[in-house]
Write a protein that holds these residues in place. Structure first.
Motif, PDB file in Angstrom:
ATOM      1  N   SER A  50       0.834  -1.206   0.000  1.00 42.36           N
ATOM      2  CA  SER A  50       0.000   0.000   0.000  1.00 42.36           C
ATOM      3  C   SER A  50       0.867   1.254   0.000  1.00 42.36           C
ATOM      4  O   SER A  50       0.599   2.213  -0.743  1.00 42.36           O
ATOM      5  CB  SER A  50      -0.925   0.001   1.222  1.00 42.36           C
ATOM      6  N   VAL A  51       1.912   1.250   0.814  1.00 42.09           N
ATOM      7  CA  VAL A  51       2.810   2.407   0.869  1.00 42.09           C
ATOM      8  C   VAL A  51       3.564   2.550  -0.448  1.00 42.09           C
ATOM      9  O   VAL A  51       3.738   3.663  -0.967  1.00 42.09           O
ATOM     10  CB  VAL A  51       3.780   2.277   2.059  1.00 42.09           C
ATOM     11  N   TRP A  52       4.005   1.419  -1.007  1.00 37.81           N
ATOM     12  CA  TRP A  52       4.767   1.448  -2.260  1.00 37.81           C
ATOM     13  C   TRP A  52       3.942   2.055  -3.396  1.00 37.81           C
ATOM     14  O   TRP A  52       4.453   2.818  -4.222  1.00 37.81           O
ATOM     15  CB  TRP A  52       5.200   0.029  -2.619  1.00 37.81           C
ATOM     16  N   SER A  53       2.666   1.723  -3.434  1.00 32.32           N
ATOM     17  CA  SER A  53       1.812   2.192  -4.531  1.00 32.32           C
ATOM     18  C   SER A  53       1.073   3.478  -4.182  1.00 32.32           C
ATOM     19  O   SER A  53       0.166   3.896  -4.914  1.00 32.32           O
ATOM     20  CB  SER A  53       0.803   1.100  -4.917  1.00 32.32           C
ATOM     21  N   MET A  54       1.452   4.129  -3.095  1.00 31.55           N
ATOM     22  CA  MET A  54       0.746   5.318  -2.625  1.00 31.55           C
ATOM     23  C   MET A  54       0.703   6.420  -3.691  1.00 31.55           C
ATOM     24  O   MET A  54      -0.320   7.093  -3.861  1.00 31.55           O
ATOM     25  CB  MET A  54       1.407   5.842  -1.355  1.00 31.55           C
ATOM     26  N   PHE A  55       1.798   6.611  -4.419  1.00 33.04           N
ATOM     27  CA  PHE A  55       1.818   7.687  -5.410  1.00 33.04           C
ATOM     28  C   PHE A  55       0.857   7.426  -6.560  1.00 33.04           C
ATOM     29  O   PHE A  55       0.374   8.371  -7.200  1.00 33.04           O
ATOM     30  CB  PHE A  55       3.230   7.920  -5.943  1.00 33.04           C
ATOM     31  N   SER A  56       0.557   6.159  -6.851  1.00 38.29           N
ATOM     32  CA  SER A  56      -0.402   5.874  -7.918  1.00 38.29           C
ATOM     33  C   SER A  56      -1.786   6.380  -7.543  1.00 38.29           C
ATOM     34  O   SER A  56      -2.595   6.712  -8.425  1.00 38.29           O
ATOM     35  CB  SER A  56      -0.449   4.370  -8.203  1.00 38.29           C
ATOM     36  N   VAL A  57      -2.075   6.444  -6.244  1.00 36.70           N
ATOM     37  CA  VAL A  57      -3.350   6.979  -5.762  1.00 36.70           C
ATOM     38  C   VAL A  57      -3.256   8.487  -5.572  1.00 36.70           C
ATOM     39  O   VAL A  57      -4.157   9.234  -5.972  1.00 36.70           O
ATOM     40  CB  VAL A  57      -3.756   6.299  -4.443  1.00 36.70           C
ATOM     41  N   LEU A  58      -2.178   8.935  -4.966  1.00 40.37           N
ATOM     42  CA  LEU A  58      -2.025  10.368  -4.725  1.00 40.37           C
ATOM     43  C   LEU A  58      -1.998  11.159  -6.027  1.00 40.37           C
ATOM     44  O   LEU A  58      -2.388  12.331  -6.057  1.00 40.37           O
ATOM     45  CB  LEU A  58      -0.751  10.632  -3.925  1.00 40.37           C
ATOM     46  N   ALA A  59      -1.551  10.520  -7.126  1.00 44.17           N
ATOM     47  CA  ALA A  59      -1.550  11.206  -8.418  1.00 44.17           C
ATOM     48  C   ALA A  59      -2.950  11.632  -8.828  1.00 44.17           C
ATOM     49  O   ALA A  59      -3.124  12.634  -9.536  1.00 44.17           O
ATOM     50  CB  ALA A  59      -0.939  10.298  -9.487  1.00 44.17           C
ATOM     51  N   LEU A  60      -3.967  10.874  -8.364  1.00 44.34           N
ATOM     52  CA  LEU A  60      -5.349  11.233  -8.676  1.00 44.34           C
ATOM     53  C   LEU A  60      -5.784  12.478  -7.905  1.00 44.34           C
ATOM     54  O   LEU A  60      -6.737  13.158  -8.300  1.00 44.34           O
ATOM     55  CB  LEU A  60      -6.279  10.064  -8.353  1.00 44.34           C
ATOM     56  N   PHE A  61      -5.120  12.759  -6.784  1.00 49.04           N
ATOM     57  CA  PHE A  61      -5.417  13.956  -5.998  1.00 49.04           C
ATOM     58  C   PHE A  61      -4.671  15.189  -6.531  1.00 49.04           C
ATOM     59  O   PHE A  61      -4.972  16.308  -6.122  1.00 49.04           O
ATOM     60  CB  PHE A  61      -4.997  13.755  -4.536  1.00 49.04           C
ATOM     61  N   MET A  62      -3.677  14.950  -7.390  1.00 47.33           N
ATOM     62  CA  MET A  62      -2.804  16.040  -7.825  1.00 47.33           C
ATOM     63  C   MET A  62      -3.374  16.721  -9.064  1.00 47.33           C
ATOM     64  O   MET A  62      -3.084  16.345 -10.195  1.00 47.33           O
ATOM     65  CB  MET A  62      -1.388  15.498  -8.085  1.00 47.33           C
ATOM     66  N   GLY A  63      -4.224  17.720  -8.817  1.00 46.63           N
ATOM     67  CA  GLY A  63      -4.833  18.460  -9.913  1.00 46.63           C
ATOM     68  C   GLY A  63      -3.876  19.466 -10.522  1.00 46.63           C
ATOM     69  O   GLY A  63      -2.677  19.496 -10.196  1.00 46.63           O
TER      70      GLY A  63
END
Length: 479
Positions: A50-63
């Motif tokens: 989950s921590v390793w793939s965190m940026f794949s999710v956070l990228a969706l928050f990065m408008g």
């Protein structure tokens, strides 16, 4: 649960005697100890993924306010994938140096560093360089896989390794889907401007995993300080052949898991909420199916399952190419989800092949019984660290290929064509090395080492069940 008696647990939760191939020992106490360590290993590895793939999710928050374009986002997740893959080598060998339980505690606690760092920097105005530095930190989550698999490999007998390794890896892999689901929940309830809620949710989970590992896991004494196994595994050509195949299965799983949402946003114009509502499906199914791949490999043979799986991946990749070229969202989602499922099956079957290969080589070298089993456990455990590291680099390749494809044409079609070609090559290698049936050679089973018997067994020309005059058996029958 009480400590095992004959297993000889001593100071620092070390078990000095461990013989899972002895059925009496296994049924009396080994099964219970192995299962407890497997469950806790899954917990720690799950959070690591989950921590390793965190940026794949956070990228969706990065408008747009973050000032990071699609190529920059692909590069962030590629960096996280690269570091996590590279760290798998020292993490896998750390089990022999520190003990499986001890290293699980250390590696779980280390997950606090990237999570806290992201909690601090995740806001508009943060420089891209800072995001890149934190992406490097998230790599420690991906490295957990290597030490976890190496550790669990030592606990289980060969006949159950496909299932056990599949459960361990699948339980870890599903961390990709879970963090995406949590991200979806946060976006739908609090909006895309609240990424810190996702990070705050994981901090207590990391602490709990660390404490549980410290209190209830065990170290296996027989693997302590075994540095020679690492050198022998690195020198064995099968380590690198299996790494090539694992790039196709796990590399695809983690690469697609990191990239799926970004492709949906940038090629199919999905909003963050729309993308998040779809991205978790593939990783979830791919993770859940991994133990099934291991179980099928236990029953049918890892090489056979792997060959058919790569053939199916080639077909699914062909549909993905068509869907991408036509920009058909329904066909793209359907073919991509099928690809995810097949990566999970292939992950289970390829990792089952690894202990089978080294067991076959041990038998071909004239080893028998627990001597052969212990030899196979040593080398397959060390080999898994290297294979896991190289396989993880496939995730880097996928994200870099997609980055280049989008930069060149605004679409991922060119990258998907490359992936199709790779799966075709993996199918050919699996058949040629592990399933082809050459004429058997007369090989004397004279002893351990890297002599003629072992080399012949390694390449599937002939294997021995032990002793002079034993019936010849191709190694592929064991793999």
């Amino acid at each position: 649960m009480t400590a095992p008696t004959s297993a000889g647990r001593g100071r620092g939760r070390w078990i000095e005697h461990w013989d899972p191939e002895d059925e009496d020992f296994w049924e009396r106490e080994g099964r219970h100890v192995a299962r407890r360590n497997l469950v806790l290993s899954v917990v720690s590895e799950h959070i690591g993924f989950s921590v390793w793939s965190m940026f794949s999710v956070l990228a969706l928050f990065m408008g747009p306010e973050y000032g990071v374009d699609p190529a920059g986002k692909f590069f962030l997740v590629a960096v996280a994938s690269l570091v996590g893959s590279a760290l798998r080598v020292p993490y896998g060998f750390a089990v022999a140096r520190f003990g499986g339980r001890n290293w699980t505690v250390i590696s779980a606690a280390m997950l606090l560093a990237p999570t806290i760092a992201l909690l601090v920097v995740m806001e508009p105005g943060t420089s891209y360089t800072t995001f890149m530095a934190v992406a490097v930190l998230t790599g420690v989550g991906g490295a957990n896989f290597a030490s976890s698999m190496t550790n669990i490999n030592g606990f289980y007998p060969l006949r159950l390794k496909g299932w056990a390794l599949g459960v361990n890896a699948g339980g870890g892999n599903i961390g990709v889907a879970v963090v995406q689901l949590v991200g979806l929940l946060i976006i739908s309830v609090a909006g895309a401007a609240q990424p810190r809620l996702l990070l705050a949710a994981y901090l207590p989970l990391i602490v709990v995993a660390t404490v549980l590992s410290a209190r209830h896991m065990d170290n296996l004494g027989p693997v302590r300080g075994d540095t020679g196994a690492a050198k022998r595994a690195a020198a064995d050509r099968h380590t690198w052949i299996m790494a090539f195949l694992y790039i196709g299965t796990f590399g695809s799983f983690i690469g697609y898991g990191f990239a799926f949402g970004l492709v949906l946003q940038n090629q199919f114009d999905r909003t963050p909420l729309q993308a998040a509502s779809l991205t978790f499906v593939g990783p979830l199914l791919g993770s859940l199916i991994r133990p099934v791949g291991g179980r099928l490999a236990d029953r049918l043979g890892g090489a056979r399952v792997t060959l058919w799986n790569f053939a199916a991946m080639t077909a699914a990749a062909g549909l993905t190419v068509v869907a991408s070229a036509r920009e058909s969202l329904p066909l793209f989602i359907a073919s991509f989800v099928v690809l995810f499922v097949l990566t999970g099956l292939g992950n289970g079957s390829t990792f089952k092949m690894i202990p089978g290969i080294f067991q076959a080589k041990a038998v071909a070298a004239g080893l028998t019984g627990e001597t052969a089993a212990a030899h196979a456990r040593r080398l397959s455990g060390a080999s898994m660290a290297l294979i896991g590291a190289v396989g993880g680099l496939g995730g880097v390749g996928i994200n870099m290929a997609l980055r280049q494809s989008f930069a060149a044409s605004g679409s991922g079609t060119g990258a998907f064509v490359v992936f199709l070609g790779y799966y075709t090559a993996c199918a050919a290698v699996t058949w040629f090395v592990y399933l082809r049936r050459p004429a058997p050679a007369a090989v004397p089973a004279t002893g351990a080492g890297t002599g003629p018997a072992e080399e012949a067994g390694a390449w599937g020309t002939a294997g021995r069940t032990g002793g002079a005059g034993a019936e010849e058996r191709p190694v592929h029958a064991r793999v």
